[in-house]
Write a protein that holds these residues in place. Structure first.
Motif, PDB file in Angstrom:
ATOM      1  N   ALA A 103       7.561  12.723  -1.660  1.00 41.06           N
ATOM      2  CA  ALA A 103       6.342  11.905  -1.678  1.00 41.06           C
ATOM      3  C   ALA A 103       6.386  10.831  -0.591  1.00 41.06           C
ATOM      4  O   ALA A 103       5.371  10.554   0.071  1.00 41.06           O
ATOM      5  N   ASP A 104       7.550  10.245  -0.381  1.00 41.38           N
ATOM      6  CA  ASP A 104       7.718   9.218   0.656  1.00 41.38           C
ATOM      7  C   ASP A 104       7.435   9.810   2.037  1.00 41.38           C
ATOM      8  O   ASP A 104       6.692   9.225   2.849  1.00 41.38           O
ATOM      9  N   LYS A 105       8.000  10.983   2.302  1.00 41.64           N
ATOM     10  CA  LYS A 105       7.783  11.614   3.613  1.00 41.64           C
ATOM     11  C   LYS A 105       6.326  12.076   3.739  1.00 41.64           C
ATOM     12  O   LYS A 105       5.740  11.982   4.819  1.00 41.64           O
ATOM     13  N   ASN A 136       0.842  -1.218   0.000  1.00 43.00           N
ATOM     14  CA  ASN A 136       0.000   0.000   0.000  1.00 43.00           C
ATOM     15  C   ASN A 136       0.868   1.256   0.000  1.00 43.00           C
ATOM     16  O   ASN A 136       0.497   2.267  -0.607  1.00 43.00           O
ATOM     17  N   HIS A 137       2.000   1.198   0.707  1.00 49.61           N
ATOM     18  CA  HIS A 137       2.846   2.396   0.855  1.00 49.61           C
ATOM     19  C   HIS A 137       3.534   2.805  -0.450  1.00 49.61           C
ATOM     20  O   HIS A 137       3.361   3.955  -0.891  1.00 49.61           O
ATOM     21  N   PRO A 138       4.292   1.920  -1.125  1.00 45.52           N
ATOM     22  CA  PRO A 138       4.884   2.351  -2.401  1.00 45.52           C
ATOM     23  C   PRO A 138       3.846   2.747  -3.448  1.00 45.52           C
ATOM     24  O   PRO A 138       4.098   3.659  -4.254  1.00 45.52           O
ATOM     25  N   ALA A 145       3.702  10.614   2.508  1.00 41.47           N
ATOM     26  CA  ALA A 145       2.919   9.409   2.823  1.00 41.47           C
ATOM     27  C   ALA A 145       3.139   8.994   4.280  1.00 41.47           C
ATOM     28  O   ALA A 145       2.171   8.696   5.004  1.00 41.47           O
ATOM     29  N   ASN A 146       4.385   8.998   4.729  1.00 41.19           N
ATOM     30  CA  ASN A 146       4.665   8.555   6.097  1.00 41.19           C
ATOM     31  C   ASN A 146       4.165   9.547   7.142  1.00 41.19           C
ATOM     32  O   ASN A 146       3.651   9.139   8.188  1.00 41.19           O
ATOM     33  N   VAL A 147       4.308  10.840   6.859  1.00 39.05           N
ATOM     34  CA  VAL A 147       3.807  11.858   7.800  1.00 39.05           C
ATOM     35  C   VAL A 147       2.291  11.724   7.916  1.00 39.05           C
ATOM     36  O   VAL A 147       1.725  11.795   9.010  1.00 39.05           O
ATOM     37  N   LEU A 202       9.238   0.931  -6.508  1.00 36.21           N
ATOM     38  CA  LEU A 202      10.304   0.005  -6.085  1.00 36.21           C
ATOM     39  C   LEU A 202      11.140   0.550  -4.930  1.00 36.21           C
ATOM     40  O   LEU A 202      12.090  -0.102  -4.498  1.00 36.21           O
ATOM     41  N   HIS A 203      10.788   1.751  -4.391  1.00 33.26           N
ATOM     42  CA  HIS A 203      11.760   2.483  -3.575  1.00 33.26           C
ATOM     43  C   HIS A 203      12.213   1.788  -2.302  1.00 33.26           C
ATOM     44  O   HIS A 203      13.310   2.060  -1.816  1.00 33.26           O
ATOM     45  N   ASP A 204      11.396   0.899  -1.738  1.00 37.84           N
ATOM     46  CA  ASP A 204      11.810   0.219  -0.501  1.00 37.84           C
ATOM     47  C   ASP A 204      12.242  -1.228  -0.740  1.00 37.84           C
ATOM     48  O   ASP A 204      12.493  -1.957   0.227  1.00 37.84           O
ATOM     49  N   THR A 205      12.339  -1.666  -1.994  1.00 35.61           N
ATOM     50  CA  THR A 205      12.654  -3.085  -2.231  1.00 35.61           C
ATOM     51  C   THR A 205      14.091  -3.438  -1.850  1.00 35.61           C
ATOM     52  O   THR A 205      14.340  -4.498  -1.265  1.00 35.61           O
TER      53      THR A 205
HETATM   54 ZN    ZN Z   1       8.959   4.525   1.880  1.00 31.21          ZN
END
Ligand code: ZN
Ligand code: NDP
Length: 191
Positions: A128-130, A41-43, A132-134, A67-70
């Motif tokens: 975009a990653d931050k 869901n996150h990526p 989503a996490n924030v 693919l950023h966390d793979t």
């Molecule tokens: Zn991430």
């Protein structure tokens, strides 16, 4: 079977190949929220933020987002990313991958220091990653985290994003909205 990067697949095919690869790699992983949401869901959210909010159409960024966390979180190697998706995607994924041999606190500090030196593609991905996490810190936070820890996370994310600014004003505006809402929500809990 993933298509060779030399075959130049259509954008839809290229994205679906990345999604299939990432979903397979993250299939036994969950997010840290109480419900243990599927990791993929996150990526997907990060790629969607880039496309829908940031107007990004560059396939290299969108595939790298999926693919950023793979490499950081699964057995995926940078060589594998290059074989399936080409050297540019590999490069962006490597730019946003922490060195897991380092202690956590050092990795977090390095993200802040490296941010201004990232490529424009990697900077957008980081924002975009931050974002989503924030957002997750208030909508579906890591289970068991104290208010103080969530606040510390927002402060750290903000320092990383500060180094990534200047590459996508629309995306940065969405991040600004999300962090302001996050701070407000945490302040309301504290009150
Ligand atoms: Zn991430
Ligand atoms: P992490 O930084 O590893 O946890 C946050 C990361 O988890 C996010 O960046 C995100 O990364 C991922 N994630 C998974 N699920 C969620 C979710 N639901 N919401 C948001 N993010 C999610 O935190 P650590 O536990 O490793 O702590 C890191 C630092 O915090 C260390 O330096 C440590 O010293 C400190 N710490 C502070 C404590 C405190 O109480 N203040 C207590 C313990 C540690 P991704 O995008 O890669 O998935």
């Amino acid at each position: 079977m993933t298509q060779s990067p030399l075959a130049v697949p259509s954008p839809a095919v290229a994205l679906l190949e990345a999604l299939h690869f990432s979903a397979t790699k993250h299939s036994d992983q969950r997010r840290k929220d109480k419900e243990a949401s599927p990791y993929i869901n996150h990526p997907i959210r990060v790629a969607q933020l880039l496309a829908s909010e940031g107007g990004v159409t560059d396939l290299v960024i969108l595939q790298a987002a999926i693919l950023h966390d793979t490499v950081e979180d699964t057995d995926t190697t940078p060589e594998e990313i290059e074989r399936h998706f080409g050297p540019e995607v590999r490069h962006v994924v490597e730019e946003v991958t922490d060195d897991k041999n380092l202690p956590k606190a050092e990795r977090k500090q390095l993200q802040v220091e490296h941010a201004p030196h990232l490529s424009p593609q990697a900077k957008q991905l980081k924002i975009a990653d931050k974002t989503a996490n924030v957002q997750n810190m208030t909508t579906s936070p890591p289970d068991g985290w104290s208010l103080e820890r969530k606040r510390e996370y927002l402060d750290w994310a903000d320092r990383v994003v500060a180094g990534c600014r200047g590459c996508n004003p629309a995306l940065e505006a969405v991040y600004d909205e999300v962090i302001a809402q996050g701070r407000e929500a945490l302040a309301a809990v504290a009150a």
